[in-house]
Design a protein around this motif. Sequence first.
Motif, mmCIF file in Angstrom:
data_model
loop_
_atom_site.group_PDB
_atom_site.id
_atom_site.type_symbol
_atom_site.label_atom_id
_atom_site.label_comp_id
_atom_site.label_asym_id
_atom_site.label_seq_id
_atom_site.Cartn_x
_atom_site.Cartn_y
_atom_site.Cartn_z
ATOM 1 N N VAL A 1 -5.428 10.548 -2.897
ATOM 2 C CA VAL A 1 -5.761 9.403 -3.733
ATOM 3 C C VAL A 1 -4.540 9.035 -4.568
ATOM 4 O O VAL A 1 -3.772 9.899 -4.995
ATOM 5 N N ALA A 2 -4.352 7.727 -4.749
ATOM 6 C CA ALA A 2 -3.325 7.223 -5.651
ATOM 7 C C ALA A 2 -3.969 7.083 -7.021
ATOM 8 O O ALA A 2 -4.883 6.268 -7.205
ATOM 9 N N MET A 3 -3.534 7.911 -7.965
ATOM 10 C CA MET A 3 -4.124 7.938 -9.298
ATOM 11 C C MET A 3 -3.263 7.127 -10.262
ATOM 12 O O MET A 3 -2.071 7.398 -10.426
ATOM 13 N N LEU B 1 0.816 -1.212 0.000
ATOM 14 C CA LEU B 1 0.000 0.000 0.000
ATOM 15 C C LEU B 1 0.850 1.263 0.000
ATOM 16 O O LEU B 1 0.460 2.280 -0.581
ATOM 17 N N ALA B 2 2.014 1.232 0.646
ATOM 18 C CA ALA B 2 2.896 2.405 0.610
ATOM 19 C C ALA B 2 3.355 2.671 -0.813
ATOM 20 O O ALA B 2 3.485 3.828 -1.244
ATOM 21 N N GLY B 3 3.593 1.599 -1.579
ATOM 22 C CA GLY B 3 4.010 1.760 -2.963
ATOM 23 C C GLY B 3 2.960 2.428 -3.833
ATOM 24 O O GLY B 3 3.292 3.100 -4.812
ATOM 25 N N TYR B 4 1.695 2.262 -3.482
ATOM 26 C CA TYR B 4 0.635 2.927 -4.234
ATOM 27 C C TYR B 4 0.804 4.449 -4.194
ATOM 28 O O TYR B 4 0.409 5.149 -5.129
ATOM 29 N N PHE B 5 1.364 4.943 -3.101
ATOM 30 C CA PHE B 5 1.482 6.388 -2.903
ATOM 31 C C PHE B 5 2.923 6.866 -3.106
ATOM 32 O O PHE B 5 3.338 7.868 -2.533
ATOM 33 N N THR B 6 3.660 6.151 -3.940
ATOM 34 C CA THR B 6 5.003 6.553 -4.355
ATOM 35 C C THR B 6 4.913 7.104 -5.769
ATOM 36 O O THR B 6 4.725 6.338 -6.721
ATOM 37 N N PRO B 7 4.996 8.424 -5.955
ATOM 38 C CA PRO B 7 4.850 9.000 -7.300
ATOM 39 C C PRO B 7 5.855 8.393 -8.277
ATOM 40 O O PRO B 7 7.035 8.242 -7.972
ATOM 41 N N VAL C 1 -8.708 5.794 -9.999
ATOM 42 C CA VAL C 1 -8.272 5.908 -8.611
ATOM 43 C C VAL C 1 -7.929 4.508 -8.105
ATOM 44 O O VAL C 1 -8.796 3.633 -8.010
ATOM 45 N N ALA C 2 -6.654 4.280 -7.803
ATOM 46 C CA ALA C 2 -6.210 2.973 -7.343
ATOM 47 C C ALA C 2 -6.453 2.766 -5.859
ATOM 48 O O ALA C 2 -6.690 1.641 -5.408
ATOM 49 N N ALA C 3 -6.364 3.842 -5.078
ATOM 50 C CA ALA C 3 -6.537 3.741 -3.629
ATOM 51 C C ALA C 3 -6.786 5.131 -3.068
ATOM 52 O O ALA C 3 -6.441 6.145 -3.691
ATOM 53 N N ALA D 1 0.469 8.268 -9.413
ATOM 54 C CA ALA D 1 0.717 9.627 -8.947
ATOM 55 C C ALA D 1 -0.168 9.855 -7.727
ATOM 56 O O ALA D 1 -1.160 9.146 -7.518
ATOM 57 N N VAL D 2 0.176 10.839 -6.920
ATOM 58 C CA VAL D 2 -0.601 11.157 -5.720
ATOM 59 C C VAL D 2 -1.316 12.482 -5.930
ATOM 60 O O VAL D 2 -0.698 13.483 -6.305
ATOM 61 N N THR D 3 -2.620 12.482 -5.698
ATOM 62 C CA THR D 3 -3.453 13.672 -5.857
ATOM 63 C C THR D 3 -4.075 14.027 -4.509
ATOM 64 O O THR D 3 -4.625 13.155 -3.826
ATOM 65 N N GLU D 4 -3.981 15.294 -4.139
ATOM 66 C CA GLU D 4 -4.569 15.738 -2.869
ATOM 67 C C GLU D 4 -6.092 15.759 -2.962
ATOM 68 O O GLU D 4 -6.662 16.199 -3.969
#
Length: 224
Positions: A73-75, A8-14, A95-97, A29-32
């Motif tokens: 969100v992890a896009m 799950l941490a990898g999902y939020f690694t741009p 949206v992946a997560a 990518a990470v979107t606020e």
Amino acid sequence: MALTAPDLAGYFTPGATFSYEDGSGGTLAVTEGGSLWLPTGRVVACDPFVYIGGGAPSAFTAQVEPGRYRVEVAMATLTGPGEPAPAPGEGHRRVAAARLVIRDTPAASWELALRGGQDPSGLGEDEYFGYGVDAGTGCFYDAADASFPDCEGDVGSLWDAFEKTGHAPGAHRVEGEAGHDLVAFSSGWGDGSYPTRVGRDADGEIPCFVTDFFVVPPRETEAA
């Protein structure tokens, strides 16, 4: 054995990438998604179009200190076999997560976010507790606000937030009554049942809640 938590941490690694068996894949990518007020610290995750105003599920048993916390969100931008990566903000995106960030410490372990009466010891292989999605949308909000009475069907502030973007994949902060709010987001491939997990850091504290929409294959993220 219950469904194993993915990276799950990898999902939020741009810039992290993943691939499917057919040769297609994606880049993350990470979107606020804005900030969320938790006046009680009791977190609810659900499909807001279906449950809010009509009996939302109960809060998770894992609680945090009341406060205002950010949602991300992890896009995933998807490409077919052999296709070049599109320009930022373009291409087929999902949206992946979604992540509710409580503190900026890394998660050392993950556990299923449970509601009262749920016992993970009874889960079979690859089974999990999750929330049902019937309108292609998920959200985080606080259990103190039992309903957003103006967020039902195709009217109200929830609908308006998605209409402004043409229901494009992403996250939307929606204001309710008396200062209450929620952050909603499109749910990966759409309808289904999706698990939320609670992260625990090295001190046993909760750094985040993450809902996985099964866009990324398990254990397939690679750093850019």
